[in-house]
Write an enzyme that holds these catalytic residues in place. Structure first.
Site, PDB file in Angstrom:
ATOM      1  N   VAL A  79       0.838  -1.115   0.169  1.00  0.00           N
ATOM      2  CA  VAL A  79       0.045   0.093  -0.144  1.00  0.00           C
ATOM      3  C   VAL A  79       0.965   1.191  -0.015  1.00  0.00           C
ATOM      4  CG1 VAL A  79      -1.744   1.347   1.431  1.00  0.00           C
ATOM      5  CG2 VAL A  79      -2.024  -1.370   1.346  1.00  0.00           C
ATOM      6  N   CYS A  80       0.402   2.039  -0.681  1.00  0.00           N
ATOM      7  CA  CYS A  80       1.166   3.502  -0.595  1.00  0.00           C
ATOM      8  C   CYS A  80       0.159   4.711  -0.713  1.00  0.00           C
ATOM      9  CB  CYS A  80       2.221   3.881  -1.704  1.00  0.00           C
ATOM     10  SG  CYS A  80       1.718   3.891  -3.528  1.00  0.00           S
ATOM     11  N   ARG A  81       0.371   5.708  -1.046  1.00  0.00           N
ATOM     12  CA  ARG A  81      -0.567   7.016  -1.269  1.00  0.00           C
ATOM     13  C   ARG A  81      -1.516   6.662  -2.535  1.00  0.00           C
ATOM     14  NH1 ARG A  81      -1.682  11.843  -3.445  1.00  0.00           N
ATOM     15  NH2 ARG A  81      -0.213  11.813  -4.976  1.00  0.00           N
ATOM     16  N   GLY A 124      -0.709   4.530  -5.336  1.00  0.00           N
ATOM     17  CA  GLY A 124      -0.609   3.276  -6.099  1.00  0.00           C
ATOM     18  C   GLY A 124       0.760   3.094  -6.680  1.00  0.00           C
ATOM     19  N   MET A 175      -3.964   4.807  -0.623  1.00  0.00           N
ATOM     20  CA  MET A 175      -4.648   5.439   0.602  1.00  0.00           C
ATOM     21  C   MET A 175      -5.748   6.408   0.182  1.00  0.00           C
ATOM     22  SD  MET A 175      -4.101   3.598   3.340  1.00  0.00           S
ATOM     23  CE  MET A 175      -4.864   4.561   4.444  1.00  0.00           C
TER      24      MET A 175
END
Length: 98
Positions: free
Chosen positions: A62-64, A66, A90
């Site tokens: 997961v990141c901000r 993708g 996110m």
């Protein structure tokens, strides 16, 4: 590269499925909110900390938005890990955060 949407991941967690999550965002981003139970390994440290992960387990990255998680997923996949990228990051997450 395997992918899962934020909604699909949320549904798995709501059902009580055990999912190993890795957040590759920076510390200040994680402090603004993260999925409960997620492991935080900033992308820049992933190569040095991948020994903390088991090749027997599967992980959702997961990141901000993708992008970074996509790079992390490709890297870990090339090292023999079972990894899936959460598309949208996110920004697309509507589930619980802590």
């Amino acid at each position: 590269m395997k992918e899962i949407t934020a909604k699909e991941l949320e549904q798995k967690l709501v059902k009580g499925e055990k999912v190993n999550l890795i957040d590759v965002r920076e510390v200040d981003e994680v402090e603004q909110g993260a999925i409960p139970g997620i492991i935080h390994i900033p992308l820049g440290l992933l190569e040095f900390r991948m020994n903390e992960l088991s090749k027997k387990d599967s992980y959702v990255i997961v990141c901000r938005s993708g992008g970074r998680s996509g790079r992390a997923t490709q890297f870990l996949d090339s090292q023999g890990y079972d990894v899936t990228n959460m598309t949208g990051g996110m920004l697309a997450w509507e589930g619980e955060i802590n």
